[in-house]
Enzyme design. Structure first.
Site, PDB file in Angstrom:
ATOM      1  N   GLY A 134      41.982  -3.489 -48.647  1.00  0.00           N
ATOM      2  CA  GLY A 134      41.092  -2.389 -48.328  1.00  0.00           C
ATOM      3  C   GLY A 134      39.678  -2.539 -48.824  1.00  0.00           C
ATOM      4  CD  GLU A 176      48.896  -7.379 -50.005  1.00  0.00           C
ATOM      5  OE1 GLU A 176      48.854  -7.407 -48.757  1.00  0.00           O
ATOM      6  OE2 GLU A 176      49.772  -6.783 -50.637  1.00  0.00           O
ATOM      7  N   PRO A 177      42.852  -8.794 -50.694  1.00  0.00           N
ATOM      8  CG  PRO A 177      41.321 -10.019 -51.973  1.00  0.00           C
ATOM      9  CD  PRO A 177      42.798  -9.731 -51.831  1.00  0.00           C
ATOM     10  N   GLY A 178      41.909  -9.053 -47.811  1.00  0.00           N
ATOM     11  CA  GLY A 178      41.728  -9.861 -46.610  1.00  0.00           C
ATOM     12  C   GLY A 178      40.342  -9.774 -46.006  1.00  0.00           C
ATOM     13  NE  ARG A 179      37.742  -4.283 -43.688  1.00  0.00           N
ATOM     14  CZ  ARG A 179      37.821  -3.633 -42.540  1.00  0.00           C
ATOM     15  NH1 ARG A 179      36.883  -3.778 -41.645  1.00  0.00           N
ATOM     16  NH2 ARG A 179      38.826  -2.813 -42.284  1.00  0.00           N
ATOM     17  NE  ARG A 214      36.529  -3.435 -37.698  1.00  0.00           N
ATOM     18  CZ  ARG A 214      35.406  -2.935 -38.191  1.00  0.00           C
ATOM     19  NH1 ARG A 214      34.233  -3.390 -37.786  1.00  0.00           N
ATOM     20  NH2 ARG A 214      35.450  -1.985 -39.096  1.00  0.00           N
ATOM     21  CE1 TYR A 218      40.692   1.454 -35.993  1.00  0.00           C
ATOM     22  CE2 TYR A 218      39.641  -0.691 -36.197  1.00  0.00           C
ATOM     23  CZ  TYR A 218      40.777   0.092 -36.200  1.00  0.00           C
ATOM     24  OH  TYR A 218      41.997  -0.491 -36.417  1.00  0.00           O
ATOM     25  CB  CYS A 245      36.716  -1.837 -15.479  1.00  0.00           C
ATOM     26  SG  CYS A 245      38.473  -1.692 -15.893  1.00  0.00           S
TER      27      CYS A 245
END
Length: 321
Positions: A134, A176-179, A214, A218, A245
């Site tokens: 996160g 778990e710092p993926g981003r 994204r 979002y 479209c």
């Protein structure tokens, strides 16, 4: 994961990993496909804390589909032991794209309080407590990157004090710092194929939300630059539109840009975390290629799809041929 299939449980179990379970259903099904005796597992709990850059990315609280409830944790861990499993961990995750360390502090407090209760009432000794990911990255030029040293210092100190409060020993703290690791490692390059003055001015590009979802999903901001005119000053505000479209297929509204012409190349930044992995073949669009850049050299790491690739797995019944 959540709502995993029995086949997925079997696959992961064969890898020798510690399975992190999201529900009692998964626990019962796992007991049917492995020998529970001594089999190490963990549970994801809902710490009743949520945060994130969008409602869709908040993964804690009463509206969340994730994890077991905090007030059933003791019962679930005890049930796992009764089945023969060895619970060794607890996991939580409150959301994605968080730039403020304060929500993490709330999650640490809540999760360790739950772990303390499970330890006291069910006798579970934890080898680790996992607080998920996160940690966000700055998408707009005005945002600041997370001060990771301050983040670590404050959260580790809190983690240690909460362990002492509940006499939990010294389990390992997992993140778990993926981003945070990969979000700004990639850009999406897309070419302007039309400049259209309608009721608004549109720059039409050869990509869309099938490639980078994204902004449409979002309403996320991604900074966009004219890659072949990096030194040119901004002279206008335009909408940057994709080639799918739907009216929602926009990368940006009212975005300051230099004088851009058809054929110019735009770079949409910070596409590394949820770019290719969320891409699709919607509108029968082949997926983009991937290129690794290192020290000024380029390496093709994934070929661009062709229209023929879209039909590779299709099987046409005889009566339609």
């Amino acid at each position: 994961g959540n709502n995993v299939t029995t086949e997925e449980l079997k696959f992961v179990a064969k890898q020798g990993a510690v399975l992190n379970l999201d529900s009692v259903s998964a626990l019962k099904r796992l007991a049917e496909v492995v020998d529970p005796e001594g089999f190490k597992i963990s549970f994801r709990v809902n710490p009743m804390v949520g945060a994130g850059h969008h409602d869709h990315c908040i993964t804690g609280g009463v509206m969340s589909k994730f994890g077991i409830m905090d007030n059933e944790a003791v019962e679930v861990y005890q049930f796992a032991e009764d089945l023969g499993f060895t619970p060794v961990g607890m996991h939580s995750h409150i959301g994605s794209g968080i730039l403020d360390p304060e929500p993490f502090k709330l999650a640490i407090e809540s999760t360790i309080d739950i772990a303390g209760k499970v330890h006291t009432e069910a006798g579970i000794d934890f080898e680790f407590v996992d607080f998920g990911g996160g940690v966000g990255i700055p998408y707009t030029p005005e945002e600041n990157i997370v001060d990771i040293d301050t983040f670590a210092k404050e959260n580790i100190a809190l983690f240690k004090s909460k362990l002492e409060e509940h006499d939990l020993g010294k389990p390992t703290m997992y993140l778990e710092p993926g981003r945070y690791l990969v979000g700004d490692a990639s850009v999406l390059l897309t070419r302007v194929n039309s400049v259209k003055q309608s009721y608004r001015k549109f720059l039409g590009v050869d990509s869309g939300f099938h490639t980078l979802l994204r902004p449409a999903m979002y309403d996320s901001y991604h900074h966009i630059v004219a890659a072949n005119k990096m030194d040119a000053p901004n002279t206008q505000e335009v909408d940057i539109a994709g080639n799918v479209c739907e009216s929602g297929d926009l990368f940006a509204r009212d975005r300051p840009m230099p004088d851009v012409e058809e054929g110019d190349l735009l770079a949409i930044l910070n596409a590394g975390a949820y770019g290719f992995t969320m891409s699709s073949n919607y509108n029968s669009r082949p997926k983009a290629s991937e290129v690794l850049v290192k020290d000024g050299e380029c390496f093709l790491t994934r070929e661009r799809e062709t229209f023929e690739d879209l039909f590779n797995k299709q099987i046409i019944p005889d009566y339609l041929q």
